[in-house]
Structures are given as C-alpha cells and as structure tokens.
Design a protein around this motif. Structure first.
Motif, PDB file in Angstrom:
ATOM      1  N   ALA A  62       0.770  -1.188  -0.077  1.00 24.30           N
ATOM      2  CA  ALA A  62       0.060  -0.244   0.231  1.00 24.30           C
ATOM      3  C   ALA A  62       1.527   0.991  -0.079  1.00 24.30           C
ATOM      4  O   ALA A  62       1.635   1.288   0.662  1.00 24.30           O
ATOM      5  CB  ALA A  62      -0.958   0.264   1.568  1.00 24.30           C
ATOM      6  N   GLN A  63       0.246   2.006  -0.617  1.00 23.69           N
ATOM      7  CA  GLN A  63       0.945   3.697  -0.004  1.00 23.69           C
ATOM      8  C   GLN A  63       0.743   4.270   0.215  1.00 23.69           C
ATOM      9  O   GLN A  63      -0.297   4.245   1.347  1.00 23.69           O
ATOM     10  CB  GLN A  63       0.651   4.405  -1.663  1.00 23.69           C
ATOM     11  N   LYS A  64       1.929   5.208   1.118  1.00 25.65           N
ATOM     12  CA  LYS A  64       1.461   5.802   2.075  1.00 25.65           C
ATOM     13  C   LYS A  64       1.491   7.546   2.003  1.00 25.65           C
ATOM     14  O   LYS A  64       2.621   7.815   1.450  1.00 25.65           O
ATOM     15  CB  LYS A  64       3.037   5.413   3.407  1.00 25.65           C
ATOM     16  N   GLN A  65       1.029   7.591   2.342  1.00 30.46           N
ATOM     17  CA  GLN A  65       0.573   9.365   2.083  1.00 30.46           C
ATOM     18  C   GLN A  65      -0.036  10.113   3.362  1.00 30.46           C
ATOM     19  O   GLN A  65      -0.089   9.756   4.486  1.00 30.46           O
ATOM     20  CB  GLN A  65      -0.820   9.349   1.709  1.00 30.46           C
ATOM     21  N   ILE A  66       0.498  10.761   3.517  1.00 28.85           N
ATOM     22  CA  ILE A  66       0.861  11.074   4.941  1.00 28.85           C
ATOM     23  C   ILE A  66      -0.232  13.335   4.610  1.00 28.85           C
ATOM     24  O   ILE A  66       0.232  13.853   3.353  1.00 28.85           O
ATOM     25  CB  ILE A  66       1.750  12.562   5.356  1.00 28.85           C
ATOM     26  N   PHE A  67      -1.322  13.444   5.554  1.00 28.73           N
ATOM     27  CA  PHE A  67      -2.143  14.386   5.407  1.00 28.73           C
ATOM     28  C   PHE A  67      -1.614  14.734   7.150  1.00 28.73           C
ATOM     29  O   PHE A  67      -0.622  14.423   7.778  1.00 28.73           O
ATOM     30  CB  PHE A  67      -3.173  13.747   5.633  1.00 28.73           C
ATOM     31  N   LYS A  68      -2.060  16.174   6.386  1.00 32.21           N
ATOM     32  CA  LYS A  68      -1.497  17.049   7.782  1.00 32.21           C
ATOM     33  C   LYS A  68      -3.109  17.488   8.454  1.00 32.21           C
ATOM     34  O   LYS A  68      -4.136  18.043   7.342  1.00 32.21           O
ATOM     35  CB  LYS A  68      -1.038  18.644   8.186  1.00 32.21           C
ATOM     36  N   LEU A  69      -3.437  17.039   9.811  1.00 33.90           N
ATOM     37  CA  LEU A  69      -5.043  17.660  10.698  1.00 33.90           C
ATOM     38  C   LEU A  69      -4.682  19.059  11.388  1.00 33.90           C
ATOM     39  O   LEU A  69      -3.639  18.933  11.759  1.00 33.90           O
ATOM     40  CB  LEU A  69      -5.850  16.337  11.231  1.00 33.90           C
ATOM     41  N   HIS A  70      -5.750  19.692  11.446  1.00 32.48           N
ATOM     42  CA  HIS A  70      -5.722  20.689  11.916  1.00 32.48           C
ATOM     43  C   HIS A  70      -6.730  21.569  13.505  1.00 32.48           C
ATOM     44  O   HIS A  70      -7.805  20.239  12.823  1.00 32.48           O
ATOM     45  CB  HIS A  70      -5.373  22.148  10.584  1.00 32.48           C
ATOM     46  N   THR A  71      -6.236  21.888  13.972  1.00 25.63           N
ATOM     47  CA  THR A  71      -7.288  22.089  15.170  1.00 25.63           C
ATOM     48  C   THR A  71      -7.865  22.942  14.370  1.00 25.63           C
ATOM     49  O   THR A  71      -8.421  24.011  13.733  1.00 25.63           O
ATOM     50  CB  THR A  71      -6.500  23.547  16.053  1.00 25.63           C
ATOM     51  N   GLN A  72      -9.841  22.409  14.925  1.00 26.51           N
ATOM     52  CA  GLN A  72     -11.211  23.108  14.441  1.00 26.51           C
ATOM     53  C   GLN A  72     -11.310  24.503  15.190  1.00 26.51           C
ATOM     54  O   GLN A  72     -11.029  24.219  16.488  1.00 26.51           O
ATOM     55  CB  GLN A  72     -12.181  21.468  14.430  1.00 26.51           C
ATOM     56  N   GLN A  73     -11.532  25.376  14.537  1.00 24.61           N
ATOM     57  CA  GLN A  73     -11.816  26.142  15.139  1.00 24.61           C
ATOM     58  C   GLN A  73     -13.137  26.561  14.862  1.00 24.61           C
ATOM     59  O   GLN A  73     -13.662  27.553  16.305  1.00 24.61           O
ATOM     60  CB  GLN A  73     -11.228  27.454  14.211  1.00 24.61           C
ATOM     61  N   THR A  74     -13.516  25.951  14.342  1.00 25.76           N
ATOM     62  CA  THR A  74     -15.598  26.439  14.237  1.00 25.76           C
ATOM     63  C   THR A  74     -16.561  26.472  15.697  1.00 25.76           C
ATOM     64  O   THR A  74     -16.475  27.529  15.802  1.00 25.76           O
ATOM     65  CB  THR A  74     -15.796  25.924  13.609  1.00 25.76           C
ATOM     66  N   VAL A  75     -16.242  25.532  15.999  1.00 19.67           N
ATOM     67  CA  VAL A  75     -16.880  25.369  17.561  1.00 19.67           C
ATOM     68  C   VAL A  75     -15.784  25.684  18.579  1.00 19.67           C
ATOM     69  O   VAL A  75     -14.566  24.518  18.816  1.00 19.67           O
ATOM     70  CB  VAL A  75     -17.695  24.023  17.845  1.00 19.67           C
ATOM     71  N   ARG A  76     -16.405  25.617  20.115  1.00 18.11           N
ATOM     72  CA  ARG A  76     -15.741  24.846  21.264  1.00 18.11           C
ATOM     73  C   ARG A  76     -16.364  24.435  22.263  1.00 18.11           C
ATOM     74  O   ARG A  76     -17.966  24.794  22.665  1.00 18.11           O
ATOM     75  CB  ARG A  76     -14.957  26.729  21.800  1.00 18.11           C
ATOM     76  N   LEU A  77     -15.599  23.771  23.134  1.00 21.94           N
ATOM     77  CA  LEU A  77     -16.264  22.752  24.418  1.00 21.94           C
ATOM     78  C   LEU A  77     -16.285  24.597  25.516  1.00 21.94           C
ATOM     79  O   LEU A  77     -15.284  25.638  25.171  1.00 21.94           O
ATOM     80  CB  LEU A  77     -15.190  22.390  25.278  1.00 21.94           C
ATOM     81  N   ASN A  78     -17.134  24.068  26.260  1.00 27.20           N
ATOM     82  CA  ASN A  78     -17.524  25.012  27.481  1.00 27.20           C
ATOM     83  C   ASN A  78     -16.447  24.763  29.002  1.00 27.20           C
ATOM     84  O   ASN A  78     -16.540  24.249  29.784  1.00 27.20           O
ATOM     85  CB  ASN A  78     -18.727  25.071  27.982  1.00 27.20           C
ATOM     86  N   ASP A  79     -15.061  24.578  27.937  1.00 25.53           N
ATOM     87  CA  ASP A  79     -13.959  24.353  28.848  1.00 25.53           C
ATOM     88  C   ASP A  79     -13.004  24.724  28.880  1.00 25.53           C
ATOM     89  O   ASP A  79     -12.089  24.494  27.523  1.00 25.53           O
ATOM     90  CB  ASP A  79     -13.899  22.411  28.755  1.00 25.53           C
ATOM     91  N   ASN A  83      -9.942  24.479  26.117  1.00 27.33           N
ATOM     92  CA  ASN A  83      -9.490  25.529  25.007  1.00 27.33           C
ATOM     93  C   ASN A  83      -8.155  25.943  25.176  1.00 27.33           C
ATOM     94  O   ASN A  83      -7.748  26.362  23.845  1.00 27.33           O
ATOM     95  CB  ASN A  83     -10.794  26.526  25.309  1.00 27.33           C
ATOM     96  N   GLU A  84      -7.554  25.845  26.731  1.00 27.81           N
ATOM     97  CA  GLU A  84      -6.310  26.725  26.584  1.00 27.81           C
ATOM     98  C   GLU A  84      -5.055  25.706  25.348  1.00 27.81           C
ATOM     99  O   GLU A  84      -3.979  26.487  24.828  1.00 27.81           O
ATOM    100  CB  GLU A  84      -5.867  26.788  27.605  1.00 27.81           C
ATOM    101  N   TYR A  85      -5.564  24.192  25.245  1.00 25.72           N
ATOM    102  CA  TYR A  85      -4.284  23.874  24.784  1.00 25.72           C
ATOM    103  C   TYR A  85      -4.337  23.981  22.721  1.00 25.72           C
ATOM    104  O   TYR A  85      -3.827  23.784  22.028  1.00 25.72           O
ATOM    105  CB  TYR A  85      -4.559  22.135  25.198  1.00 25.72           C
ATOM    106  N   LEU A  86      -5.617  24.674  22.183  1.00 27.61           N
ATOM    107  CA  LEU A  86      -5.960  24.943  21.078  1.00 27.61           C
ATOM    108  C   LEU A  86      -5.092  25.814  20.462  1.00 27.61           C
ATOM    109  O   LEU A  86      -4.587  26.125  19.713  1.00 27.61           O
ATOM    110  CB  LEU A  86      -7.179  25.040  20.959  1.00 27.61           C
ATOM    111  N   LYS A  87      -4.197  27.139  21.416  1.00 28.69           N
ATOM    112  CA  LYS A  87      -4.245  27.691  21.385  1.00 28.69           C
ATOM    113  C   LYS A  87      -2.511  27.694  20.250  1.00 28.69           C
ATOM    114  O   LYS A  87      -1.687  27.197  21.672  1.00 28.69           O
ATOM    115  CB  LYS A  87      -3.509  28.928  22.032  1.00 28.69           C
ATOM    116  N   ASN A  88      -2.299  28.243  19.636  1.00 32.64           N
ATOM    117  CA  ASN A  88      -0.420  27.532  18.945  1.00 32.64           C
ATOM    118  C   ASN A  88      -0.348  25.778  18.493  1.00 32.64           C
ATOM    119  O   ASN A  88       0.781  25.953  18.892  1.00 32.64           O
ATOM    120  CB  ASN A  88       0.640  28.371  20.447  1.00 32.64           C
ATOM    121  N   GLN A  89      -0.823  25.522  18.558  1.00 34.52           N
ATOM    122  CA  GLN A  89      -1.269  23.897  18.681  1.00 34.52           C
ATOM    123  C   GLN A  89      -0.433  23.551  17.283  1.00 34.52           C
ATOM    124  O   GLN A  89      -0.989  24.201  15.972  1.00 34.52           O
ATOM    125  CB  GLN A  89      -2.560  23.498  18.736  1.00 34.52           C
ATOM    126  N   LYS A  90       1.076  22.818  17.037  1.00 39.12           N
ATOM    127  CA  LYS A  90       1.173  22.619  15.351  1.00 39.12           C
ATOM    128  C   LYS A  90       0.415  21.573  14.852  1.00 39.12           C
ATOM    129  O   LYS A  90      -0.748  20.852  15.372  1.00 39.12           O
ATOM    130  CB  LYS A  90       2.490  21.739  16.042  1.00 39.12           C
TER     131      LYS A  90
END
Length: 396
Positions: A62-79, A83-90
């Motif tokens: 099988a071919q290996k493909q690499i995809f980058k996943l990013h923090t979802q910005q549209t919604v936030r938890l009441n936590d 939410n603090e961890y989402l800042k500047n997440q790589k």
C-alpha cells in the motif's frame, strides 16, 4: 483491472511519498498533479482478504500518504482548560494506507503521540486518545461534498469513531447532519483496532468494513474521506480535535467520473486561484465585520464562524460555494446558550435570560429550512472570487 489497451496511455511514477499519475487514469480529463499528490490515496486492490493486523505484510503493497490535520476552530467546548490547549497547536501528521479486496476496504492510520491516554468507565476528567474516519452518505457526479464538520442538512455523513480504553478499542458508528446531531448506528459491521507502539511513540489504528453496508456504498472509484484525531492529554473531545479537509481514496480498478473528478480537483488547475494579497484586501472589506481570521478580531466573538485556519480544513469548492451561496451549506453553531439577551427581564426564580438571536448563525423559513445569515456574494467578479479563494485557503 484496467484494459491492456488503456494501460498504454498511463504512466505511474513516485514523487516523494505520493503516487502521481502522468496521463490520468481517470479518463480524458487530466487531474492536476498537486491534487493527486496532496489529496489522494491510491488504493491497491488485492485478491486476498484485507489485512486486520498492523504486522500483516500486505501493508507493504500500500502507498503511504501523509495528511496534516489542524485544530478545528469553528466550535469550542465550554472548558477553559481544553480550549487553552488549542492556542498555537501544531499540525498533526496522519499517515494513511489503504487496501481493498473485492468485498472490503481497510485503512491503516498512524500518528505520533508522546503519551498514550486510555479512557476509563468512571474517571470524568480522563479522556482516551481517539481517531475517526468519515464518509459522505451519498457522493459522486452531481453531488457536492458535505460540510466536513459532521455533515449538513442536505448531505449527511457516516463517521466511525474509535476510542482507546483500558478494555481495548471502543468503536462507535454514527450518522450526522451537522454539529450536535450524531446518532448511533447499531447495525454496522465495521471494525477498528488501536494499538500503541511505545518504541516509536506512535498510535496505529486499523479500520475495515464491507464496501457495501446497508444503503451505504463505498464501491466507487473516487471516495471522499476525512479524518480526525483527539488527544486525551489536551482534554480533547467533541469539537476540540485535529481535523483534515476532505481527502480521497482512489480505487485502482474503477474509473472515476471525469466531471466529478474535475469538480473535486477545483482549485488546483491553472487559473483557479488569483492574487492572495488582493484577496486579503477584499476579505478585510467584506468579511471582517462578522468573522475572525488572521489576527483580525474586530467582530464580536461567536457572532459568526471563526475563519482562522479555515483553508486548512475546507476544500476550494466549499469556500467557493460558501461565498457565492452560503445557504447551500449551513453550519450549525453549538452552545447557543452562552449568549443572552438582557433587554428583557430575567424574571428571577422563573426563567433565565432568553438566548440572544444575534449570535445564531442561521434563521429558518416557514418550511423550517435553515437560511444562513451571511448574504450571498454572487455579484463578485471571477477575478475577485479567485483572489479571495487564494487568500482564504492560506488564512491563518
């Protein structure tokens, strides 16, 4: 398999870790190489059963493909802590391999994680690492892609969520038509097994199911798929996650519709995109009053969807359609109760303040259809639209 005569016109070669196709196997339409390189996983079709373990030697085919996943910005938890961890997440790198037999499809998903987290049955502040695979319920020529955040009212999705627990992998199959609408599906025969490699500090998950299950068929040449990963260390769950845009699995023994392929590859052909600097100027003039993006935060928070990193998880076609006809895909906002209208009396002891309708992202017509509060920008010239798309795809 392809007819021998057609093979004369096809040439396959490797560029980095992506399998590119010189003379398109999709037909007369030649898919742009950047689209094939960045968005497509080539699915090898094997004559034996699909592998069900990480160590199965079949994965070497099988071919290996690499995809980058990013923090979802549209919604936030009441936590606040989550939410603090989402800042500047790589971005998170997800390695994907795919194999298919005549009856089944299997995926091998791998991602780095320094510290594995296993969910328990009684610890309310301990969240297991998780991964999800999502497919449109209906796709192909004549259909657009659903909203990547759990689908929309017109185009539902089927999602398979695997969570690492102390008792093994817990897999839940859900159908959804937008944020907060997930409904458990109990008849699915899909399987998932997550395992953590302490040496490589990496999670590996194998997911597989029949190509046809109930009314849902994956037996098409070009299969849209999206991925999500939750890190328990960061209290991630629900909308707090790393998310991919829609990607594609290409079954090698089936031919894709040229019109469908061309629509899905929009944004990668010469002339599709314009000048991003001009697009930023247009965004500041037309979008900043309601949306946050690239350090622009003059609008009230939550008044409209946050467009920070929108280009990381949105396809070019979604951005285009959302600008020209925003009511085609209406994004539901969660946590509507966080904003109240204090114009009316709260009548303490009887009820709280009512919700502030200004923060609802949509309204409903007399038939109950959701209508986006964003006005359509169909009047934009082709040049302005292409400039805006170039900027939105790279917005931070």
């Amino acid at each position: 398999m392809f007819d021998r005569l057609l093979l004369r016109f096809f040439s396959i070669f490797m560029v980095g870790q992506a399998l590119l196709i010189c003379d398109s196997v999709f037909g007369a339409y030649k898919a742009p190489e950047p689209f094939l390189k960045n968005e497509v996983v080539q699915v090898k079709v094997i004559t034996s059963a699909v592998p069900r373990t990480v160590s199965d030697k079949k994965w070497s085919k099988a071919q290996k493909q690499i995809f980058k996943l990013h923090t979802q910005q549209t919604v936030r938890l009441n936590d606040r802590d989550a939410n603090e961890y989402l800042k500047n997440q790589k971005p998170l790198e997800l390695h994907v391999r795919a194999l298919a037999s005549a009856q089944q499809l299997a995926l091998l998903l791998e991602w780095k994680d320094e510290n594995p987290n296993l969910a328990t049955g009684n610890e309310t502040r301990l969240f297991g690492d998780s991964v999800a695979v999502q497919f449109p319920y209906v796709f192909g020529e004549g259909h657009r892609l659903p909203y990547v955040g759990m689908g929309d009212d017109k185009y539902p999705v089927v999602a398979y969520l695997g969570r690492a627990t102390q008792k093994g992998t817990l897999l839940r199959t859900t159908a959804a038509v937008g944020f907060g609408s997930s409904t458990r599906q109990k008849k699915s025969q899909a399987k998932m097994n997550m395992s953590y490699d302490k040496k490589d500090k990496m999670w590996r998950a194998i997911w597989y199911r029949s190509l046809k299950e109930g009314g849902h068929s994956l037996k098409q040449s070009l299969i849209p798929v999206a991925f999500a990963v939750w890190d328990g260390d960061r209290y991630e769950r629900g909308g707090n996650k790393s998310l991919s845009s829609w990607k594609f699995l290409k079954l090698e023994n089936l031919k894709a519709s040229e019109k469908y392929l061309e629509n899905m590859a929009f944004g990668y052909a010469p002339g599709d995109l314009g000048d991003k600097s001009k697009g930023k100027t247009l965004a500041l003039q037309s979008c900043a009053a309601c949306h946050h993006f690239e350090g622009v935060t003059s609008a009230l928070s939550d008044f409209a969807p946050d467009l920070s990193q929108i280009g990381k998880i949105a396809t070019f076609s979604y951005l285009r359609d959302s600008i020209l006809s925003p009511s085609e895909v209406v994004v539901r906002n969660l946590n509507q109760n966080r904003h109240y209208s204090k114009v009316e009396s709260s009548e303490v002891g009887k009820r709280g303040y009512p919700n502030n309708p200004s923060y609802l992202w949509y309204s409903k017509d007399q038939g109950g259809k959701l209508i986006s509060k964003m006005p359509p920008f169909g009047y934009l010239s082709k040049e302005d639209l292409s400039n805006l798309l170039a900027f939105m795809k790279e917005v931070e």
